[in-house]
Design a protein around this motif. Sequence first.
Motif, PDB file in Angstrom:
ATOM      1  N   UNK A  80       0.854  -1.188   0.000  1.00 43.87           N
ATOM      2  CA  UNK A  80       0.000   0.000   0.000  1.00 43.87           C
ATOM      3  C   UNK A  80       0.888   1.235   0.000  1.00 43.87           C
ATOM      4  N   UNK A  81       0.628   2.136  -0.929  1.00 39.77           N
ATOM      5  CA  UNK A  81       1.407   3.363  -1.089  1.00 39.77           C
ATOM      6  C   UNK A  81       0.483   4.562  -0.991  1.00 39.77           C
ATOM      7  N   UNK A  82       0.809   5.506  -0.114  1.00 40.50           N
ATOM      8  CA  UNK A  82       0.111   6.793  -0.048  1.00 40.50           C
ATOM      9  C   UNK A  82       1.098   7.905  -0.376  1.00 40.50           C
ATOM     10  N   UNK A  83       0.710   8.789  -1.282  1.00 46.64           N
ATOM     11  CA  UNK A  83       1.498   9.984  -1.582  1.00 46.64           C
ATOM     12  C   UNK A  83       0.720  11.179  -1.059  1.00 46.64           C
ATOM     13  N   UNK A  84       1.342  11.940  -0.139  1.00 46.64           N
ATOM     14  CA  UNK A  84       0.655  13.017   0.573  1.00 46.64           C
ATOM     15  C   UNK A  84       0.998  14.373  -0.027  1.00 46.64           C
TER      16      UNK A  84
END
Length: 206
Positions: A80-84
């Motif tokens: 899982x990858x989140x880019x903020x």
Amino acid sequence: MLGVILLNIVESLFSLARFEGVPFLLIRPKDISGPEIYSGDFDLLIKPESLDCFLLCVMEVCSKNSFNFCIRRRKKEKINLNIYLGSGEEFIDFDLWTELDVKDSGFPRGTFISWSDLESSGLIINDSGRFFLDNNFSAMYYMSHLYSKRKNINDHSVKRRIDYYRNLDGLSSFSHSLLWNVNNKSMQKANREMSSLGLFSHSRIV
């Protein structure tokens, strides 16, 4: 303005990954524009040996644009990858898969479909470095996904995707009939159809 920035992040990441020769594809359709970019996640299938290169592309894009990102890995086949963005209240969510999982009581735990089997079966289309799933297989796998995740077929987003798949070119008469009668039985039939193609592998569950 924010939507434009988010759009640029996704386009920059995908463009860089393609430039670096990373084979990846969208498992399910998702608009990379407008309000669609804020809802749900991007489900990507990435050739396993290219996963590290894709993550290096993430680091490069985020570094150049001063974005933070977070990577979580709870199982070997999924990241899982989140880019903020900015304060972190807005972010883009990615699920990075190295295989397609299949959950069905009729098959052993750990059933999956590998990139290599899809590729050797001609079910991954390479269009000048842009990769796509074969339309008929993509529709069957979406039916499988609905069953695996126990999705509510009356949900608006599910209905939209079913309509999308119904209108794809290249569907077999069997797939077409299942898509016009979506229920647990037809979802399981989609799994049996994929199994008949010899695509399923099984992980050793410890």
